[in-house]
Each structure stands twice: as structure tokens, then as C-alpha cells.
Design a protein around this motif. Structure first.
Motif, PDB file in Angstrom:
ATOM      1  N   GLU A  53       0.807  -1.218   0.000  1.00 34.95           N
ATOM      2  CA  GLU A  53       0.000   0.000   0.000  1.00 34.95           C
ATOM      3  C   GLU A  53       0.845   1.275   0.000  1.00 34.95           C
ATOM      4  O   GLU A  53       0.342   2.342  -0.314  1.00 34.95           O
ATOM      5  N   THR A  54       2.093   1.170   0.380  1.00 38.20           N
ATOM      6  CA  THR A  54       2.947   2.362   0.473  1.00 38.20           C
ATOM      7  C   THR A  54       4.230   2.150  -0.324  1.00 38.20           C
ATOM      8  O   THR A  54       4.572   1.025  -0.717  1.00 38.20           O
ATOM      9  N   GLU A  55       4.956   3.253  -0.501  1.00 40.68           N
ATOM     10  CA  GLU A  55       6.246   3.162  -1.177  1.00 40.68           C
ATOM     11  C   GLU A  55       7.215   2.318  -0.360  1.00 40.68           C
ATOM     12  O   GLU A  55       8.039   1.592  -0.915  1.00 40.68           O
ATOM     13  N   ASP A  72       6.415  -0.266   1.457  1.00 41.74           N
ATOM     14  CA  ASP A  72       6.068  -1.660   1.168  1.00 41.74           C
ATOM     15  C   ASP A  72       6.695  -2.102  -0.149  1.00 41.74           C
ATOM     16  O   ASP A  72       7.241  -3.218  -0.257  1.00 41.74           O
ATOM     17  N   ARG A  93       4.379   1.675  -8.559  1.00 44.41           N
ATOM     18  CA  ARG A  93       4.944   2.861  -7.908  1.00 44.41           C
ATOM     19  C   ARG A  93       4.275   4.133  -8.420  1.00 44.41           C
ATOM     20  O   ARG A  93       3.788   4.202  -9.532  1.00 44.41           O
ATOM     21  N   TYR A 107       4.280  10.177  -9.018  1.00 40.30           N
ATOM     22  CA  TYR A 107       5.085  11.101  -8.249  1.00 40.30           C
ATOM     23  C   TYR A 107       4.887  12.524  -8.761  1.00 40.30           C
ATOM     24  O   TYR A 107       4.507  12.747  -9.918  1.00 40.30           O
ATOM     25  N   ASP A 118       4.481  14.170  -1.152  1.00 37.99           N
ATOM     26  CA  ASP A 118       4.896  12.804  -0.852  1.00 37.99           C
ATOM     27  C   ASP A 118       3.984  11.817  -1.573  1.00 37.99           C
ATOM     28  O   ASP A 118       2.750  11.978  -1.588  1.00 37.99           O
ATOM     29  N   ALA A 119       4.602  10.793  -2.178  1.00 42.82           N
ATOM     30  CA  ALA A 119       3.831   9.835  -2.974  1.00 42.82           C
ATOM     31  C   ALA A 119       2.777   9.108  -2.164  1.00 42.82           C
ATOM     32  O   ALA A 119       1.750   8.680  -2.716  1.00 42.82           O
ATOM     33  N   ASP A 120       2.983   8.952  -0.855  1.00 44.74           N
ATOM     34  CA  ASP A 120       1.998   8.281  -0.010  1.00 44.74           C
ATOM     35  C   ASP A 120       1.040   9.275   0.635  1.00 44.74           C
ATOM     36  O   ASP A 120      -0.182   9.178   0.483  1.00 44.74           O
ATOM     37  N   GLU A 121       1.598  10.246   1.352  1.00 46.46           N
ATOM     38  CA  GLU A 121       0.761  11.173   2.105  1.00 46.46           C
ATOM     39  C   GLU A 121      -0.055  12.101   1.197  1.00 46.46           C
ATOM     40  O   GLU A 121      -1.165  12.493   1.560  1.00 46.46           O
ATOM     41  N   ALA A 136      -0.939  11.402  -2.006  1.00 50.97           N
ATOM     42  CA  ALA A 136      -1.302  10.621  -3.202  1.00 50.97           C
ATOM     43  C   ALA A 136      -2.521  11.197  -3.914  1.00 50.97           C
ATOM     44  O   ALA A 136      -2.572  11.235  -5.156  1.00 50.97           O
TER      45      ALA A 136
END
Length: 420
Positions: free
Chosen positions: A44-46, A48, A98, A101, A175-178, A180
Motif C-alpha cells: 500500500e505504500t512506497e 512496502d 509505484r 510522483y 509525498d507519494a503516499d501522504e 497521493a
């Protein structure tokens, strides 16, 4: 070996890595590959994905290190080849998983900005691009909590505004996760913009006739006497001293016939509007363009033309260059032309003298006077030197000519008599 020293391990007594040199079976390697695929699906995250990537790299190394069996049938793939192929598939899936970005958004935006600014759009195409950019700027502003506006509706300004958004995306620290959701929204807006720009009508999408119609070329045609009709339009442009119209026809029609007539008209008009186009052609040694540059009279292309002064292997190019430099009148050409007064060819020496006369630089008086006084020189070259001195026209230049009223050559006498 001492009793205190371990049988296996390093100097500190730590046990050796249990996995070092491990030889895995095909079944074990394939089980690990399936587990990695499951981990990838659940990531689920970068972070991971980074873990999965590290495991994939280890698996790849273990496949290479293991002594795997060869197939019994020559037509079958070796187990190692199958595993390597499957691992490459997982690596491909990993890359697709991935992002997106912020850097991807910025890169795509810079490409669109370049297209918007550098493309020549039709009227309809420009309207569509302007509307698409305005919509995007508003959407990007909402996502980044900023305000983006173009200075005006021109393509260059629209492109600059898009570049400003790209810069803002890169500096926002997304941030790619926060972040997204923000990145996904920006990417979607960018893709919508890209599609709109791709669909917008470019100038090059129009047929040649449509382009000429846009520029009003056929509005000049009031009869069908001339063929092609563009030839008649060209005559109207010449009559009206409309160089822009001539350049439109020259640029749009791929016709040797029309190109020749366009260049003839431009040579008659000598318009500044043709400077850039003729300079580009002159760099390709286009003799007609060089003649037109002489008529225009700008010193901008002198550096290019001076390079052709020594083109002895192409007399026609040299001839056009000499005259153009003389007509332009740049002192930068004086010494290169004066150097040709001692060329092997009589034609070259004569043309160089006349070019110096057109140029009018008083520094040419002395070398021209030397040519005139040279008893061994051809009379037509001496006459050209006398003509050039008359063209320069200063007291010193005219004094050099005046003493030749009784010259052996009538053509030299004629030039001397002009001073008397």
C-alpha cells in the motif's frame, strides 16, 4: 586451531551467514516468487514496495547462484530461464505499482508547456488551447492552494504559466503516499490538458490551399488569366509592394516555378521583412537569397557572406556575394574583397574592384589605384578599378583616376573623362 577459535565464523566468533552459498530447488524458488507476488498485490505504500523490491533482488541473486537442472527436452525452457522471465514480470509490475510522483506531473507539464508555446495554432486551435490551459490553471490552483494566471492569451504566455505550475509542483514537496490524492488529481488534470492540446488544430494541419486562403492570397485573384492562380496573386503583391504576401506564397508552395518568381519579386523589392528567411537560405549558399540580401542592405548577414568571398570554386556564388557585400556597404568586407584584387581569375579581380567601389570604403583607394596603375593588368580589370574609384568619389579617389584620360584602353579613358 586453538580451542578458543570457532570452527566456523569470523574472528569475533560470530556464526557464518546460514544463507551464504545456499542452493535452492526450483520449487523453493517458485514458492518465494509466488509469495513476492502476493506481497506486491498487498503493498500500500512506497515503503512496502521498497521491501518487495529488495526481496525480488535477493531472489534474483539466489536463482543465479543455484545449480538448477537442465531440461530433458531440448525444446523446453530451462527452469532458470523461466524463473528469470517470471521475475522480470514481477519487476515490471513493481514499477507500475509505484507512484505517481510529483516529478511525473512536473515533467508532463513541461512537455505540454513547450508544445503550447512552440506550436503555431489556427484561430480555432488557439481558442481551444487557451480554454484548456485556463481550466487546468484553475484546477492546479485549487490542488496546490495557489493562484496561477497567464499574462495574456498568447501561446508563449500560456506556456510560461504552465511552467510556473510545474515549478510549484516540484517545490511543494508532495509525498507519494501522504499526498497521493493531490498528485493523482494533478496528474488527471494534466492528462486532460494533454488530450485537449493534442486535439487542438495546428497550422500544419491545414492544407496548403487552406493556409493560402487564410492569408488572403486568393483574394488577390480577380481573373484566371494566369496559371497557377497564385502567380497572379504574386503579381498583385509586387504591384502593392506587399513583401509579406510574397513570403507567404514562397513559404507555402512547394513549386520551383513559384519559388523562382517569388525570389525575383523579393529581389526587386528588397524588403526588410525577408531578412530572416533570406539569411537562412544564404547559409545554404542560395545565390538568389544572397542577391536579395544585398538589396535589403542589412549588415546582419555580412559574417555569413564574408565566408563566401574565397569561394573560387563557385564563381556564381562568389559573384553574388561580391555584389551583395558591396551593396550592403559594411567595412567588415573591405579587406576580404581587397585581397581578391590579386586573385588568379580576371573575372574575380574585376568583380572585387567593383564591389569595393559599391562599398565606398576609402581604405580601398590605395589597392584600387595600384590595380589601375599596373601596366600588366588586364584592361577590363583596370577599368573596373577606375570605375570603383569614381564610385568612392572622394578627392583622393578621383585624383587617382584623372590622370588616365590618355590611357591605352578606351574603357579606362572613359572613366577618367568622367572626372574631367
Amino acid at each position: 586451531m586453538s580451542e578458543d577459535e570457532p570452527e566456523n565464523g569470523d574472528a569475533d566468533g560470530e556464526a557464518a551467514d546460514d544463507t551464504e552459498g545456499t542452493d535452492y530447488s526450483v520449487e523453493e524458488l517458485r514458492d518465494r516468487l509466488e509469495e513476492l507476488q502476493e506481497l506486491l498485490d498487498a503493498a500500500e505504500t512506497e515503503a512496502d514496495l521498497d521491501d518487495v523490491e529488495a526481496d525480488v533482488e535477493q531472489l534474483e541473486a539466489d536463482v543465479e547462484a543455484s545449480d538448477l537442472p537442465e531440461p530433458d527436452d531440448e525444446d523446453e525452457d530451462a527452469p532458470e530461464e523461466e524463473l528469470v522471465a517470471d521475475i522480470e514480470d514481477v519487476q515490471s509490475d513493481l514499477e507500475e505499482a509505484r507512484g505517481p510522483y510529483a516529478a511525473d506531473v512536473a515533467s508532463d507539464l513541461e512537455d505540454v508547456a513547450s508544445t503550447v508555446a512552440d506550436t503555431r495554432w489556427t484561430e480555432d486551435g488557439h481558442e481551444d488551447v487557451h480554454a484548456a490551459v485556463e481550466t487546468f490553471l484553475e484546477a492546479a490552483g485549487e490542488e496546490l492552494d495557489e493562484s496561477f494566471d497567464a499574462d495574456d492569451e498568447e501561446p508563449e504566455s500560456l506556456g510560461t504559466a504552465l511552467e510556473a505550475v510545474a515549478d510549484a509542483v516540484e517545490s511543494a514537496g508532495l509525498d507519494a503516499d501522504e499526498d497521493a490524492d493531490v498528485i493523482a488529481a494533478l496528474l488527471e488534470a494534466t492528462e486532460t490538458l494533454q488530450a485537449a492540446v493534442e486535439d487542438a488544430e495546428e497550422w500544419d494541419d491545414l492544407s496548403i490551399r487552406e493556409q493560402l486562403e487564410f492569408h488572403g492570397v486568393y483574394d488577390q485573384v480577380d481573373h484566371r488569366k494566369d496559371f497557377p492562380p497564385e502567380w497572379h496573386a504574386l503579381k498583385v503583391y509586387e504591384k502593392n509592394f506587399d513583401a509579406e504576401g510574397v513570403l507567404v506564397v514562397l513559404d507555402r508552395l512547394d513549386s520551383d516555378f513559384m519559388e523562382r518568381h517569388c525570389m525575383e519579386v523579393l529581389e526587386k523589392l528588397g524588403p526588410e521583412e525577408a531578412l530572416d528567411e533570406m539569411s537562412q537560405r544564404a547559409q545554404r549558399r542560395d545565390k538568389a537569397a544572397i542577391r536579395i540580401l544585398g538589396k535589403i542592405g542589412s549588415e546582419e548577414p555580412v559574417e555569413t557572406l564574408v565566408d563566401y568571398v574565397d569561394a573560387d570554386s563557385d564563381p556564381e556564388l562568389q559573384k553574388a556575394t561580391f555584389r551583395a557585400l558591396g551593396e550592403i556597404g559594411s567595412e567588415e568586407a573591405t579587406q576580404p574583397l581587397a585581397n581578391k584584387l590579386v586573385a588568379d581569375s580576371e573575372d574575380t579581380r574585376s568583380r572585387a574592384a567593383r564591389a569595393l567601389g559599391l562599398l565606398g570604403d576609402t581604405r580601398a583607394i590605395s589597392p584600387l589605384a595600384d590595380v589601375l596603375a599596373d601596366e600588366a593588368e588586364a584592361d577590363r580589370v583596370r577599368a573596373s578599378a577606375a570605375w570603383a574609384l569614381n564610385q568612392i568619389g572622394t578627392e583622393a579617389a578621383l585624383e587617382e583616376v584623372s590622370g588616365y584620360v590618355d590611357d591605352r584602353a578606351f574603357i579606362v579613358q572613359a572613366e577618367a573623362e568622367k572626372v574631367a
